[in-house]
Design a protein around this motif. Structure first.
Motif, PDB file in Angstrom:
ATOM      1  N   GLY A  23      27.003  55.632  54.072  1.00 39.02           N
ATOM      2  CA  GLY A  23      25.889  55.770  53.308  1.00 39.02           C
ATOM      3  C   GLY A  23      25.615  54.519  52.347  1.00 39.02           C
ATOM      4  N   SER A  24      25.450  53.758  54.056  1.00 42.75           N
ATOM      5  CA  SER A  24      24.426  52.582  53.845  1.00 42.75           C
ATOM      6  C   SER A  24      22.752  52.343  53.577  1.00 42.75           C
ATOM      7  CB  SER A  24      24.093  51.331  55.309  1.00 42.75           C
ATOM      8  OG  SER A  24      23.418  50.551  55.230  1.00 42.75           O
ATOM      9  N   ALA A  25      22.673  52.301  53.054  1.00 44.42           N
ATOM     10  CA  ALA A  25      20.769  51.987  52.404  1.00 44.42           C
ATOM     11  C   ALA A  25      19.849  51.170  53.614  1.00 44.42           C
ATOM     12  CB  ALA A  25      20.697  51.031  50.505  1.00 44.42           C
ATOM     13  N   THR A  26      20.834  50.622  54.672  1.00 45.42           N
ATOM     14  CA  THR A  26      19.657  49.865  55.780  1.00 45.42           C
ATOM     15  C   THR A  26      20.358  49.652  57.059  1.00 45.42           C
ATOM     16  OG1 THR A  26      21.270  47.903  54.913  1.00 45.42           O
ATOM     17  CG2 THR A  26      18.822  48.337  53.299  1.00 45.42           C
ATOM     18  N   THR A  27      21.199  50.887  57.170  1.00 40.33           N
ATOM     19  CA  THR A  27      22.200  50.619  58.324  1.00 40.33           C
ATOM     20  C   THR A  27      21.618  51.664  58.805  1.00 40.33           C
ATOM     21  OG1 THR A  27      22.768  48.722  57.892  1.00 40.33           O
ATOM     22  CG2 THR A  27      24.017  49.937  60.010  1.00 40.33           C
TER      23      THR A  27
END
Length: 575
Positions: free
Chosen positions: A287-291
């Protein structure tokens, strides 16, 4: 096929599989046909042993290396790596300097597996008659399984050599005639399709899932789904595009039903609507926005993912087989140092994103660039188990985890997965279009459907919190535009998976010339380009020569005319 005791090799492999230290006592001095009937083929366990031996035989370094080299090393994906002084035949392949003495022109392990399968088909019915626990449905499923494995081996052979000796007879002693002439590509392909059509409904739909091993069977052994995938691709090569689409839809629908069941049981919470409704694994990690890198980890690292259809599974136990092909060809870690394999990423691919050329990967947010390429030179796919692609800043950073040690690679080799099938369907839809610039309503429907499939595959790869379309439909308004887009997306999605050379050969067969193939392959060369272009100008030259030893023992084989007499590298440019 070489004149050798195939029967002995088949039984010997089973002895090893079942832990028998020596076959000498087992074989004794009795006639072989009596041994096979009286001492071995008595119960279902005997049949099971041979079938499992087929899979372990396919995992051998000999066969793995050929699946990789035949499908990748002549393509635009791979250039010279290191330590090729240990494998001069592979260096010749990379230089497009093939001769009939090249060791990679041998095919004995494929015919070994084919004969094991033929042997099961011959003797399993007799075992079923003896063993009351061996049901008729199990017999049919076993025959369907080995028929599909045999057909898969032949499919590799015809895509590589074009015309090959073809037989469904079990060779169990040296008195049988084995000097078979080559059967034409089209006739073999038709036979494979006919065979699969006849057994597809007998194949196992789902294996029991009680133990971890049984769970792996869903994707590590032949199922109905695997046979559908094989038929999808075979019909694509046959240019029967409606049939290709029919079987692609069977696979896609099955995967969608599996995803719905997983969702009901809380195994998955992925929002598939962002991928056009196709059940694709998200690249976003937890659910990460960057990974990003989650899809790679599950498909290639963990293996046997929800997108998998058929893969050769290498168990993590050090005492079990390792993936020697990836270890040698792509690379490994040795004493903590990352070591390049025999192959490296071709420079024009490796520099694509780092130099902002974007001729292969269309933008810097494509996760597949970072997953496939390590440091612009080393092939990454299958070499490590997980990656974290961090896009928290303008330029991404990538951390590769669990790079396999030398001779310890346990990555599964994927033969079919969902996105492969989706892109086959897109290719078939495109080929149903007329070649006229003015599209009919039906043509427009084909184009729109093909584009949606490509977009779904492409969008899954994006390292973006909010997925946006990076492919503009206004750029793909003709059949030619869409045909090239499908080829490009297959290139990105299936890079280093043993698919690229075969895709280029299929395109050449359809076009009736090698122009597209030649243009793609020449991009990796910086010298001797005119000579290579001349070689690849001839359709015969996109196939491999028969090995010189095969020609010596089988006088019914006639060498591919692109390779002269077969004794040297002479090239005949006549039609």
């Amino acid at each position: 096929m070489k004149r050798k005791n195939i029967f002995y090799h088949t039984i010997a492999s089973v002895c090893l599989l079942l832990g028998i230290s020596s076959c000498s006592d087992f074989l004794q001095i009795e006639p072989q046909n009596e041994i096979i009937l009286e001492k071995f083929w008595n119960e279902k366990a005997d049949v099971d042993g041979i079938i499992l031996g087929c899979y372990s035989g396919m995992q051998s370094d000999n066969m793995m290396m050929r699946m990789m080299v035949w499908g990748e090393f002549r393509s635009d994906n791979i250039s010279r790596g290191q330590n090729l002084d240990k494998d001069v035949s592979l260096e010749s392949v990379l230089k497009e300097n093939l001769t009939a003495s090249n060791s990679y022109t041998t095919w004995d392990q494929f015919y070994n597996i084919i004969n094991r399968c033929n042997t099961v088909i011959k003797y399993a019915p007799q075992v079923s008659a003896k063993d009351p626990s061996f049901s008729d449905s199990e017999l049919k499923a076993d025959i369907a399984e080995v028929s599909a494995l045999r057909d898969l081996c032949y499919f590799y052979l015809i895509r590589t050599f074009r015309d090959v000796p073809y037989s469904t007879v079990a060779y169990t002693d040296d008195d049988q005639v084995m000097d078979l002439p080559a059967t034409s590509f089209d006739n073999v392909l038709d036979s494979l399709i006919t065979d699969l059509e006849s057994v597809k409904d007998d194949a196992v739909e789902t294996y029991p899932s009680g133990t971890e091993t049984e769970k792996l069977y869903q994707t590590s052994r032949i199922t109905k789904e695997a046979i559908w995938a094989m038929l999808c691709e075979m019909y694509l090569w046959k240019q029967d595009y409606q049939k290709c689409i029919q079987y692609a839809d069977l696979v896609i629908n099955a995967k969608q039903l599996q995803a719905e069941e997983a969702s009901r049981n809380s195994y998955s919470t992925t929002d598939y609507s962002k991928f056009g409704g196709y059940p694709l694994i998200s690249e976003s990690s937890y659910g990460s926005a960057t990974t990003f890198g989650n899809a790679y980890t599950k498909i290639f690292g963990t293996g046997n993912s929800s997108e998998s259809i058929l893969e050769l599974t290498f168990m993590p136990d050090d005492n079990m087989l390792s993936n020697g092909g990836v270890n040698l060809c792509y690379g490994y870690s040795k004493s903590g140092v990352i070591t390049l394999g025999y192959g490296s990423v071709s420079s024009y691919i490796g520099d694509d994103v780092s130099s902002q050329v974007y001729s292969v990967f269309t933008n810097k947010y494509d996760a597949r660039y970072y997953e496939n390429v390590m440091g612009s030179t080393m092939i990454g796919k299958y070499v490590y188990t997980s990656a974290a692609i961090d896009f928290s800043s303008t330029n991404p950073t990538v951390i590769y985890s669990n790079i396999y040690n030398e001779n310890k690679n346990k990555s599964n080799w994927i033969i079919y997965r969902l996105t492969d099938i989706m892109l086959m369907k897109a290719e078939a839809l495109t080929q149903l279009m007329s070649s006229e610039q003015s599209l009919s309503d039906q043509d427009q429907s084909y184009l729109t459907s093909a584009f949606s499939l490509v977009t779904a595959v492409n969008k899954r790869s994006l390292c973006q919190a909010t997925l946006k379309d990076t492919l503009n439909p206004k750029n793909y308004l003709t059949k030619a535009d869409m045909e090239n887009l499908v080829m490009e997306e297959r290139h990105r999605e299936l890079m280093f998976e043993g698919k690229r050379w075969y895709d280029l050969v299929r395109r050449s067969r359809r076009d009736g010339n090698t122009k597209y193939l030649s243009n793609q392959v020449l991009q990796k060369f910086t010298s001797n380009t005119s000579a290579i272009q001349d070689k690849l100008a001839k359709m015969d030259a996109i196939y491999w020569p028969y090995n010189v030893d095969e020609l010596k023992v089988n006088k019914n084989l006639t060498q591919n005319p692109a390779f002269g007499s077969g004794e040297n590298g002479s090239y005949d440019k006549t039609n």
